[in-house]
Design a protein around this motif. Sequence first.
Motif, PDB file in Angstrom:
ATOM      1  N   LYS A   1       0.823  -1.214   0.000  1.00  0.00           N
ATOM      2  CA  LYS A   1       0.000   0.000   0.000  1.00  0.00           C
ATOM      3  C   LYS A   1       0.860   1.268   0.000  1.00  0.00           C
ATOM      4  N   PRO A   2       1.672   1.448  -1.037  1.00  0.00           N
ATOM      5  CA  PRO A   2       2.580   2.601  -1.079  1.00  0.00           C
ATOM      6  C   PRO A   2       1.839   3.922  -1.260  1.00  0.00           C
ATOM      7  N   ALA A   3       2.461   4.999  -0.800  1.00  0.00           N
ATOM      8  CA  ALA A   3       1.914   6.339  -1.016  1.00  0.00           C
ATOM      9  C   ALA A   3       2.115   6.725  -2.476  1.00  0.00           C
ATOM     10  N   ILE A   4       1.343   7.696  -2.938  1.00  0.00           N
ATOM     11  CA  ILE A   4       1.426   8.132  -4.327  1.00  0.00           C
ATOM     12  C   ILE A   4       2.848   8.580  -4.681  1.00  0.00           C
ATOM     13  N   CYS A   5       3.493   9.285  -3.771  1.00  0.00           N
ATOM     14  CA  CYS A   5       4.845   9.777  -4.057  1.00  0.00           C
ATOM     15  C   CYS A   5       5.810   8.621  -4.300  1.00  0.00           C
ATOM     16  N   GLN A   6       5.612   7.509  -3.596  1.00  0.00           N
ATOM     17  CA  GLN A   6       6.460   6.340  -3.800  1.00  0.00           C
ATOM     18  C   GLN A   6       6.176   5.694  -5.154  1.00  0.00           C
ATOM     19  N   MET A   7       4.895   5.660  -5.533  1.00  0.00           N
ATOM     20  CA  MET A   7       4.541   5.096  -6.829  1.00  0.00           C
ATOM     21  C   MET A   7       5.110   5.938  -7.967  1.00  0.00           C
ATOM     22  N   VAL A   8       5.073   7.256  -7.813  1.00  0.00           N
ATOM     23  CA  VAL A   8       5.623   8.143  -8.840  1.00  0.00           C
ATOM     24  C   VAL A   8       7.119   7.912  -8.990  1.00  0.00           C
ATOM     25  N   GLU A   9       7.788   7.701  -7.871  1.00  0.00           N
ATOM     26  CA  GLU A   9       9.237   7.493  -7.898  1.00  0.00           C
ATOM     27  C   GLU A   9       9.600   6.152  -8.523  1.00  0.00           C
ATOM     28  N   ARG A  10       8.853   5.110  -8.160  1.00  0.00           N
ATOM     29  CA  ARG A  10       9.192   3.766  -8.640  1.00  0.00           C
ATOM     30  C   ARG A  10       8.588   3.456 -10.008  1.00  0.00           C
ATOM     31  N   TRP A  11       7.447   4.061 -10.315  1.00  0.00           N
ATOM     32  CA  TRP A  11       6.753   3.761 -11.566  1.00  0.00           C
ATOM     33  C   TRP A  11       6.342   5.054 -12.287  1.00  0.00           C
ATOM     34  N   PRO A  12       7.285   5.871 -12.712  1.00  0.00           N
ATOM     35  CA  PRO A  12       6.938   7.151 -13.343  1.00  0.00           C
ATOM     36  C   PRO A  12       6.092   6.992 -14.605  1.00  0.00           C
ATOM     37  N   ALA A  13       6.287   5.896 -15.338  1.00  0.00           N
ATOM     38  CA  ALA A  13       5.529   5.698 -16.575  1.00  0.00           C
ATOM     39  C   ALA A  13       4.048   5.476 -16.305  1.00  0.00           C
TER      40      ALA A  13
END
Length: 236
Positions: A218-230
């Motif tokens: 359940k990652p935060a949005i900022c973590q998802m943006v960092e790990r999965w920018p596409a």
Amino acid sequence: LDDSHSTADTEILSQSSQERQTQWPEQFDVPNFSVDVEYRLRQANLLYLRDGTLLKVTKDLKHKILERLAETMYGFTAYPNNAQFEKAAAALINKHPCLQEKGSTSCCSGWKNSLKYKMANYRSKRRQSGCRDVAVNAGKCGGHSSPGEPANKNIKKAKKGKLNFLPNFPDGFDQTGLEDARKILVDEMQKRTPNGQLVKEKMDLTFALRRREVVETKPAICQMVERWPALFTEDQ
């Protein structure tokens, strides 16, 4: 959006999964059975049309019919609801009237109940073979959770027509291989003009890894943006 809370749910995941379940059809089509079963049903249907004789279903025949139906239903959803079980059972006796049941108002209530048990058994087989889409839901109450792990009480089961809740990793890939593919994606997205075809291929390939992160951590949005920018581009 508040980055301290995860809102990375099914809707923001890439829609190009390698493993999908088809939406439940308006009319359930009974699949073809093995040659032996089809022959026995064809002969029994002819007898039924001639004088109304119903087939005395043996244990072996019933097992083969239910197993094939469960396999087909699983292609639509791992968790059919009551109406879907009814449709499948009704479709069975409509195609093979020799299988109708005496003493049942619907002529198929026994088949419906048997399908429910068979579907539960089929999910157990899938879970034991390592299929994550049902394994994660089996641990909701703790009965199938790994030793020392809490029950997955907050996890919802997959719904019809949606992506598999936790699809398995693609054949030939483990977590390390998919993590390497993710890093290639990150590097590609840092370019002025990313290769769209490469990005799509890697996003498709890493869907199962991405989905597992969302469900289990359940990652935060900022973590998802960092790990999965596409994931946050217009194409995705």
